[in-house]
Write an enzyme that holds these catalytic residues in place. Sequence first.
Site: not given
Ligand code: NAD
Length: 319
Positions: A66, A137, A290
């Site tokens: 990916k 997410q 995760g």
């Molecule tokens: P998004 O940009 O749509 O939302 C971001 C989220 O983080 C919101 O809740 C926002 O309020 C918060 N946020 C943004 N900046 C911040 C800061 N400086 N301090 C604290 N909170 C903050 O992102 P998303 O697509 O919902 O993804 C959220 C997280 O999940 C990301 O870190 C992403 O990399 C991670 N993710 C992990 C996996 C996995 O497999 N573990 C998969 C996809 C995404």
Amino acid sequence: MLIVPEALIASLVTPEDAFRAVEACFVAMARGEAYNFPVVREALGGGRQYGFKSGLDRAAGQLGVKAGGYFPGNAEKGLINHQSSVFLFDPDTGRPVAMVGGNLLTALRTAAASAIAIDRLARPEAEVLGMVGAGHQAGFQLRAAARVRRFRRVIAWNPHPEMLPRLGAVAAELGLPFEAVPLERMREADVVITITSSPAASLMAAHVSPGTHLSCMGTDTRGKQEVEPALVSGASVFTDEVAQSVTIGEAQHAVTAGLIDAASITPLGDVLIGAHAGRRSASEITLFDGTGVGLQDLAVAAVAVDRARERGLGVDVGV
Ligand code: NAD
């Protein structure tokens, strides 16, 4: 080679498909039939991240990568911040098999991993779901969690409170009462999902009650952090892959602080194959770190390709 564009994915792969595909890949990992290659992740500047997650699942016959990343300016352009594509190859010949839109698949496979952890580790009678995070997410996470436990209500906190009503709308769709709360009130939750891109801990040990299950899903890169290291060290820690957990996952901080080591972290696949009991008592805190593994992406992309072929969808470019 079949091209399965993003626009087709919603009609091809259901949350149930993702749950089963991710479960199978965690099982294959635990049996030593599948492994992930080292993650490549590079900062592009301006908060943009780009990288590659890849692996080989011998049991499923899946080899691929990916390619994708995080582009924080996308929301203003009407695009989601995560953009990715999955490439599948024939594991025997290396020939390309498919290119698949990876955005919805990422959300489905991430929510599936969290839900599998909740299914296996949360107390059966869990009633209150706590959400920390309200971005793209979060809604997928909430929907997937609601499929594995009969929650009666949802409480939520987000560093940007203006984003919470959108998550509230998802809860309403599921018929679940929804309340925005201060972090201290996460003590009411039986299950907590963290899904932010935070660089520093917001959820502290004092915010979590004994017996809670946490699925910590937001920390997938060095330097991100959602929960206090003491919360990690006080919990029984499970993960998709230990090598990622201690380097790019939530556990990286507790490991760096010398509070836990890799040997104390259990792959969730070990619980799935019965090699680990999972939760041992009603008062234990369980925490699933995760981190997101490449094999999850290959597993759900393979479902999309199979369905597309069955239905004559996608574009076969004949390579
Ligand atoms: P998004 O940009 O749509 O939302 C971001 C989220 O983080 C919101 O809740 C926002 O309020 C918060 N946020 C943004 N900046 C911040 C800061 N400086 N301090 C604290 N909170 C903050 O992102 P998303 O697509 O919902 O993804 C959220 C997280 O999940 C990301 O870190 C992403 O990399 C991670 N993710 C992990 C996996 C996995 O497999 N573990 C998969 C996809 C995404």
